[in-house]
Design an enzyme around this catalytic site. Sequence first.
Site: not given
Ligand code: GUN
Length: 281
Positions: A52, A96, A119
């Site tokens: 990311k 996360q 998100d």
């Molecule tokens: N962990 C795995 N996929 C995601 C996601 O799309 N968002 C977040 N915040 N954590 C994740």
Amino acid sequence: MILIDGKKAAAELREELKKEVSELKSKHNKVPGLTVILIGDLTPSQIYVRNKEKSANEVGLKSEVIRYPDSVDEKTVLDKINELNKDDTVSGILVQLPLPKHIDKQKVIEKISPSKDVDGFHPINVGNLSSGYESSIPCTPLGCYLLIKKIEPNLTGKKAVVVGRSNLNGKPMTQLLLKENCTVTITHSRTKDLKAECLEADIIVAAVGIPELVKGDWVKKDTIVIDVGINKTEKGIVGDVAFDEVSKVAKALTPVPGGVGPMTIACLLKNTIECFKRSQK
Ligand code: GUN
């Protein structure tokens, strides 16, 4: 069969976003900022967060990762989110997942300002999406949606079957397909005859976390199949779709890896830019 190249689609989207960031920078004299909070040292989370950060930098966003050890207390995290909510240089906040057991996931999600919730997990955004109002859209279903639209720009009247009813994927995916005038069936582990449901579909989105569940004889020819699954098995990483079988019948199919995954991260950047633009209105 069209093998849907998620890597290429994500690279194209990042290229568009890079241009947009550069235009926003000239217009507002600042760039959108993404802050990720990472708690603990789970390897998959570390890898996601690194990707990311790399992608955010590539398109010119301001990017920051705040790391805490597994032992961090809930209040420290909630206070940090509060601080980030008030920080004008932060357009988007992502915590996360998964979180350590002693931290309440729902409390954390609800602490993030809906206007910075990249998100799309905050109940306000979930409600806005299902009401058809402007909202952040969860990155994975948004990525699936963009891939489907590349193959079939007009989805009106199509029959879509979503396999899996999670808040992360199945439910928001359903909302996006409904908005496009699809007739959507949501299926799950208790569905009586999953094969019969899938055989009706023009579009299948599989997001259940069961390795190679969707078989070749579950799919009509001319069906677009999107595989959201990432399952670790003895033969390596596989999706929720039996790739070899389904690729012989489907019109289009996403590979795992290299399908939905790269689009998810590109959509996170897109959401950060959208949050920034809404904050400038
Ligand atoms: N962990 C795995 N996929 C995601 C996601 O799309 N968002 C977040 N915040 N954590 C994740």
